[in-house]
Design a protein around this motif. Structure first.
Motif, short mmCIF file in Angstrom:
data_model
loop_
_atom_site.label_atom_id
_atom_site.label_comp_id
_atom_site.label_asym_id
_atom_site.label_seq_id
_atom_site.Cartn_x
_atom_site.Cartn_y
_atom_site.Cartn_z
N MET A 296 0.85 -1.17 0.00
CA MET A 296 0.00 0.00 0.00
C MET A 296 0.89 1.24 0.00
N TYR A 297 0.46 2.26 -0.75
CA TYR A 297 1.22 3.49 -0.90
C TYR A 297 0.36 4.70 -0.58
N VAL A 298 1.03 5.83 -0.32
CA VAL A 298 0.37 7.08 -0.03
C VAL A 298 0.93 8.14 -0.98
N LEU A 299 0.04 8.79 -1.72
CA LEU A 299 0.40 9.95 -2.53
C LEU A 299 0.12 11.16 -1.66
N GLU A 300 1.09 12.06 -1.53
CA GLU A 300 0.96 13.20 -0.63
C GLU A 300 1.27 14.51 -1.35
N ALA A 301 0.38 15.49 -1.19
CA ALA A 301 0.62 16.84 -1.71
C ALA A 301 1.60 17.54 -0.77
N MET A 302 2.55 18.26 -1.36
CA MET A 302 3.61 18.88 -0.56
C MET A 302 3.58 20.41 -0.57
N ASN A 303 2.61 21.00 -1.28
CA ASN A 303 2.54 22.47 -1.30
C ASN A 303 1.12 22.91 -1.67
N GLY A 304 0.91 24.21 -1.66
CA GLY A 304 -0.37 24.76 -2.08
C GLY A 304 -1.50 24.51 -1.11
N PRO A 305 -2.73 24.78 -1.54
CA PRO A 305 -3.89 24.66 -0.67
C PRO A 305 -4.15 23.24 -0.18
N LEU A 306 -3.64 22.24 -0.91
CA LEU A 306 -3.86 20.85 -0.51
C LEU A 306 -2.65 20.27 0.24
N ASP A 307 -1.72 21.12 0.65
CA ASP A 307 -0.51 20.67 1.35
C ASP A 307 -0.88 19.71 2.48
N GLY A 308 -0.29 18.53 2.46
CA GLY A 308 -0.55 17.53 3.48
C GLY A 308 -1.67 16.55 3.15
N LYS A 309 -2.45 16.85 2.12
CA LYS A 309 -3.52 15.94 1.70
C LYS A 309 -2.89 14.65 1.21
N THR B 224 8.12 6.54 -16.49
CA THR B 224 9.43 6.71 -15.84
C THR B 224 9.37 6.17 -14.42
N THR B 225 10.44 5.51 -14.00
CA THR B 225 10.53 5.02 -12.63
C THR B 225 10.49 6.21 -11.67
N LEU B 226 9.67 6.08 -10.63
CA LEU B 226 9.51 7.11 -9.61
C LEU B 226 10.04 6.57 -8.29
N PRO B 227 11.20 7.06 -7.85
CA PRO B 227 11.72 6.59 -6.56
C PRO B 227 10.80 6.99 -5.41
N ILE B 228 10.69 6.11 -4.42
CA ILE B 228 9.89 6.40 -3.22
C ILE B 228 10.40 7.70 -2.60
N GLY B 229 9.48 8.61 -2.31
CA GLY B 229 9.81 9.86 -1.65
C GLY B 229 10.31 10.96 -2.56
N GLU B 230 10.55 10.66 -3.84
CA GLU B 230 11.06 11.66 -4.79
C GLU B 230 9.93 12.62 -5.18
N PRO B 231 10.11 13.92 -4.94
CA PRO B 231 9.08 14.88 -5.34
C PRO B 231 8.93 14.95 -6.86
N PHE B 232 7.69 15.15 -7.31
CA PHE B 232 7.41 15.39 -8.72
C PHE B 232 6.28 16.42 -8.78
N VAL B 233 6.11 17.03 -9.95
CA VAL B 233 5.18 18.15 -10.06
C VAL B 233 4.17 17.89 -11.18
N VAL B 234 2.89 18.09 -10.86
CA VAL B 234 1.82 18.13 -11.86
C VAL B 234 1.20 19.52 -11.72
N GLY B 235 1.09 20.23 -12.83
CA GLY B 235 0.62 21.61 -12.76
C GLY B 235 1.55 22.42 -11.88
N ARG B 236 1.01 22.97 -10.80
CA ARG B 236 1.83 23.70 -9.82
C ARG B 236 1.93 22.95 -8.50
N THR B 237 1.42 21.73 -8.46
CA THR B 237 1.37 20.96 -7.22
C THR B 237 2.52 19.96 -7.15
N MET B 238 3.29 20.05 -6.06
CA MET B 238 4.36 19.09 -5.82
C MET B 238 3.80 17.93 -5.01
#
Length: 107
Positions: free
Chosen positions: A1-14, A77-91
Protein backbone atom coordinates in the motif's frame (compact mmCIF):
# COMPACT_ATOMS: atom_id res chain seq x y z
CA UNK A 1 0.00 0.00 0.00
CA UNK A 2 1.22 3.49 -0.90
CA UNK A 3 0.37 7.08 -0.03
CA UNK A 4 0.40 9.95 -2.53
CA UNK A 5 0.96 13.20 -0.63
CA UNK A 6 0.62 16.84 -1.71
CA UNK A 7 3.61 18.88 -0.56
CA UNK A 8 2.54 22.47 -1.30
CA UNK A 9 -0.37 24.76 -2.08
CA UNK A 10 -3.89 24.66 -0.67
CA UNK A 11 -3.86 20.85 -0.51
CA UNK A 12 -0.51 20.67 1.35
CA UNK A 13 -0.55 17.53 3.48
CA UNK A 14 -3.52 15.94 1.70
CA UNK A 15 -2.97 12.20 1.20
CA UNK A 16 -4.49 9.54 -1.02
CA UNK A 17 -4.03 5.81 -0.39
CA UNK A 18 -3.55 3.46 -3.32
CA UNK A 19 -2.46 -0.11 -3.88
CA UNK A 20 -1.77 -0.73 -7.57
CA UNK A 21 -2.53 2.45 -9.49
CA UNK A 22 -3.75 6.01 -9.04
CA UNK A 23 -4.76 8.69 -11.53
CA UNK A 24 -3.97 12.32 -10.65
CA UNK A 25 -6.09 15.08 -12.15
CA UNK A 26 -8.29 18.12 -11.61
CA UNK A 27 -11.61 16.29 -12.11
CA UNK A 28 -12.72 13.97 -9.30
CA UNK A 29 -14.89 12.05 -11.78
CA UNK A 30 -11.73 11.06 -13.71
CA UNK A 31 -9.06 10.90 -11.03
CA UNK A 32 -8.71 9.21 -7.66
CA UNK A 33 -6.31 11.97 -6.53
CA UNK A 34 -8.24 15.12 -7.40
CA UNK A 35 -6.51 18.51 -7.36
CA UNK A 36 -9.50 20.74 -8.17
CA UNK A 37 -7.89 23.96 -6.93
CA UNK A 38 -4.87 23.72 -9.27
CA UNK A 39 -6.18 24.95 -12.61
CA UNK A 40 -2.89 24.10 -14.33
CA UNK A 41 -3.65 20.39 -13.77
CA UNK A 42 -5.47 18.58 -16.59
CA UNK A 43 -8.68 16.63 -15.93
CA UNK A 44 -6.60 13.39 -16.19
CA UNK A 45 -3.02 14.55 -15.77
CA UNK A 46 -0.80 11.64 -14.69
CA UNK A 47 -0.93 8.05 -13.48
CA UNK A 48 1.23 6.13 -11.04
CA UNK A 49 1.38 2.35 -11.35
CA UNK A 50 3.09 -0.26 -9.21
CA UNK A 51 5.00 -2.57 -11.55
CA UNK A 52 7.28 -5.35 -10.28
CA UNK A 53 7.68 -3.70 -6.86
CA UNK A 54 8.61 -0.31 -8.33
CA UNK A 55 6.62 2.85 -8.97
CA UNK A 56 6.18 4.15 -12.51
CA UNK A 57 4.78 7.60 -13.30
CA UNK A 58 3.33 8.46 -16.71
CA UNK A 59 2.00 11.74 -18.05
CA UNK A 60 -1.45 11.32 -19.63
CA UNK A 61 -0.94 13.85 -22.44
CA UNK A 62 -1.55 16.71 -20.01
CA UNK A 63 -1.40 20.34 -21.11
CA UNK A 64 1.40 21.31 -18.71
CA UNK A 65 3.34 18.06 -18.37
CA UNK A 66 4.63 16.10 -15.41
CA UNK A 67 8.01 17.12 -13.97
CA UNK A 68 10.40 14.69 -12.26
CA UNK A 69 13.95 15.62 -11.24
CA UNK A 70 13.34 19.12 -12.68
CA UNK A 71 12.66 17.75 -16.18
CA UNK A 72 9.42 16.88 -18.00
CA UNK A 73 8.86 13.17 -18.50
CA UNK A 74 8.04 12.02 -22.01
CA UNK A 75 7.31 8.36 -21.28
CA UNK A 76 6.60 6.11 -18.31
CA UNK A 77 9.43 6.71 -15.84
CA UNK A 78 10.53 5.02 -12.63
CA UNK A 79 9.51 7.11 -9.61
CA UNK A 80 11.72 6.59 -6.56
CA UNK A 81 9.89 6.40 -3.22
CA UNK A 82 9.81 9.86 -1.65
CA UNK A 83 11.06 11.66 -4.79
CA UNK A 84 9.08 14.88 -5.34
CA UNK A 85 7.41 15.39 -8.72
CA UNK A 86 5.18 18.15 -10.06
CA UNK A 87 1.82 18.13 -11.86
CA UNK A 88 0.62 21.61 -12.76
CA UNK A 89 1.83 23.70 -9.82
CA UNK A 90 1.37 20.96 -7.22
CA UNK A 91 4.36 19.09 -5.82
CA UNK A 92 3.64 15.50 -4.82
CA UNK A 93 5.51 12.47 -3.53
CA UNK A 94 4.73 8.81 -2.90
CA UNK A 95 5.60 7.05 0.34
CA UNK A 96 4.98 3.54 1.61
CA UNK A 97 1.81 3.57 3.72
CA UNK A 98 3.48 1.85 6.67
CA UNK A 99 5.95 4.76 6.91
CA UNK A 100 3.23 7.42 7.19
CA UNK A 101 0.63 7.90 9.92
CA UNK A 102 -2.73 8.14 8.13
CA UNK A 103 -5.47 10.35 9.54
CA UNK A 104 -9.07 9.23 9.23
CA UNK A 105 -9.63 12.33 7.05
CA UNK A 106 -7.20 11.14 4.37
CA UNK A 107 -7.83 8.84 1.40
Amino acid sequence: MYVLEAMNGPLDGKRWLFERSIVIGRDAACAQAALPVDHTVSRRHARIDVEANRLVVADLDSSNGTILAQAPISSATTLPIGEPFVVGRTMLRVLRAEEVPIDNHDA
